[in-house]
Design a protein around this motif. Structure first.
Motif, PDB file in Angstrom:
ATOM      1  N   THR A   3       0.855  -1.199   0.000  1.00 16.67           N
ATOM      2  CA  THR A   3       0.000   0.000   0.000  1.00 16.67           C
ATOM      3  C   THR A   3       0.883   1.239   0.000  1.00 16.67           C
ATOM      4  O   THR A   3       1.995   1.229   0.543  1.00 16.67           O
ATOM      5  N   LYS A   4       0.343   2.298  -0.598  1.00 16.47           N
ATOM      6  CA  LYS A   4       1.076   3.558  -0.622  1.00 16.47           C
ATOM      7  C   LYS A   4       1.051   4.174   0.768  1.00 16.47           C
ATOM      8  O   LYS A   4       0.081   3.996   1.517  1.00 16.47           O
ATOM      9  N   PRO A   5       2.067   4.913   1.073  1.00 19.66           N
ATOM     10  CA  PRO A   5       2.000   5.617   2.357  1.00 19.66           C
ATOM     11  C   PRO A   5       0.856   6.635   2.348  1.00 19.66           C
ATOM     12  O   PRO A   5       0.415   7.111   1.302  1.00 19.66           O
ATOM     13  N   LEU A   6       0.368   6.991   3.494  1.00 19.97           N
ATOM     14  CA  LEU A   6      -0.794   7.875   3.651  1.00 19.97           C
ATOM     15  C   LEU A   6      -0.564   9.231   2.979  1.00 19.97           C
ATOM     16  O   LEU A   6      -1.497   9.817   2.416  1.00 19.97           O
ATOM     17  N   GLU A   7       0.641   9.753   3.015  1.00 23.41           N
ATOM     18  CA  GLU A   7       0.930  11.057   2.419  1.00 23.41           C
ATOM     19  C   GLU A   7       0.817  11.035   0.902  1.00 23.41           C
ATOM     20  O   GLU A   7       0.584  12.052   0.277  1.00 23.41           O
ATOM     21  N   LEU A   8       0.927   9.874   0.280  1.00 23.96           N
ATOM     22  CA  LEU A   8       0.898   9.776  -1.175  1.00 23.96           C
ATOM     23  C   LEU A   8      -0.454   9.324  -1.710  1.00 23.96           C
ATOM     24  O   LEU A   8      -0.654   9.322  -2.922  1.00 23.96           O
ATOM     25  N   GLN A   9      -1.389   8.977  -0.841  1.00 20.38           N
ATOM     26  CA  GLN A   9      -2.708   8.527  -1.298  1.00 20.38           C
ATOM     27  C   GLN A   9      -3.550   9.731  -1.726  1.00 20.38           C
ATOM     28  O   GLN A   9      -3.542  10.774  -1.097  1.00 20.38           O
ATOM     29  N   SER A  10      -4.308   9.592  -2.815  1.00 17.65           N
ATOM     30  CA  SER A  10      -5.155  10.664  -3.330  1.00 17.65           C
ATOM     31  C   SER A  10      -6.530  10.616  -2.647  1.00 17.65           C
ATOM     32  O   SER A  10      -7.135   9.551  -2.525  1.00 17.65           O
ATOM     33  N   LEU A  11      -6.984  11.767  -2.229  1.00 16.77           N
ATOM     34  CA  LEU A  11      -8.316  11.875  -1.606  1.00 16.77           C
ATOM     35  C   LEU A  11      -9.282  12.635  -2.518  1.00 16.77           C
ATOM     36  O   LEU A  11     -10.298  13.156  -2.071  1.00 16.77           O
ATOM     37  N   LYS A  12      -8.978  12.653  -3.813  1.00 16.66           N
ATOM     38  CA  LYS A  12      -9.794  13.384  -4.774  1.00 16.66           C
ATOM     39  C   LYS A  12     -11.213  12.842  -4.823  1.00 16.66           C
ATOM     40  O   LYS A  12     -12.179  13.600  -4.750  1.00 16.66           O
TER      41      LYS A  12
END
Length: 171
Positions: A3-12
């Motif tokens: 999984t991607k780290p939380l800072e790199l996840q998109s919340l769009k």
């Protein structure tokens, strides 16, 4: 599964979904406020139309009465009466001159009265100053100066009494 780290996840997409949901809720709230909660608006519109039609009918009846010969005659008679009253109020040129002269004389009398009161105040002030000096002369036992000041004080008192009598004429 990596999984991607939380800072790199998109919340769009969650924000787009929340924005759409907010827009739908706002639209529903506006519709709910305007349509189902205000049924009396239709009655109000009907009443305004009915009131307007009654007022137009009243205006038509009033206009018809004004167009009648009898009403026109009364209106003309009232206009003549108004013109005669205006002419009577304005008066003739001689009456106007007499009125203007009386107004001017009244204004001049007011000015003279104001001046008389002003000069009376000056004389009273001067008399107060002399009275102070007179009292000091009596206290210091300067008889010659006291007699001279008493003479000036009495003279001013006579002038003040005469001015006060003239000022009463204006009242």
């Amino acid at each position: 599964m990596a999984t991607k780290p939380l800072e790199l996840q998109s919340l769009k997409w969650p924000f787009v979904g929340l924005a759409v949901l907010l827009a739908l809720c706002t639209g529903w709230a506006v519709w709910d406020e305007i349509v189902p909660r205000r049924p009396w608006k239709n009655y109000q519109r009907e009443f305004f139309k009915l009131d307007e039609s009654h007022l137009k009918a009243d205006l038509a009846r009033a206009q018809k009465r004004l167009d009648e010969a009898e009403t026109k005659g009364k209106l003309e008679a009232l206009k003549k009466e108004r013109d005669a009253a205006n002419a009577a109020m304005s008066g003739s040129a001689e009456q106007r001159r007499a009125y203007d002269a009386a107004v001017k004389a009244d204004e001049e009398a007011r000015i003279k009265e104001a001046e008389a009161k002003l000069y009376l105040g000056f004389e009273k002030s001067e008399q107060d100053a002399i009275y102070y000096k007179l009292r000091e002369a009596r206290h210091e036992k300067h008889t010659k100066e006291e007699a001279e000041l008493q003479k000036r004080f009495d003279e001013l008192q006579r002038r003040i009494d005469g001015d006060a009598a003239r000022a009463r004429v204006f009242e």
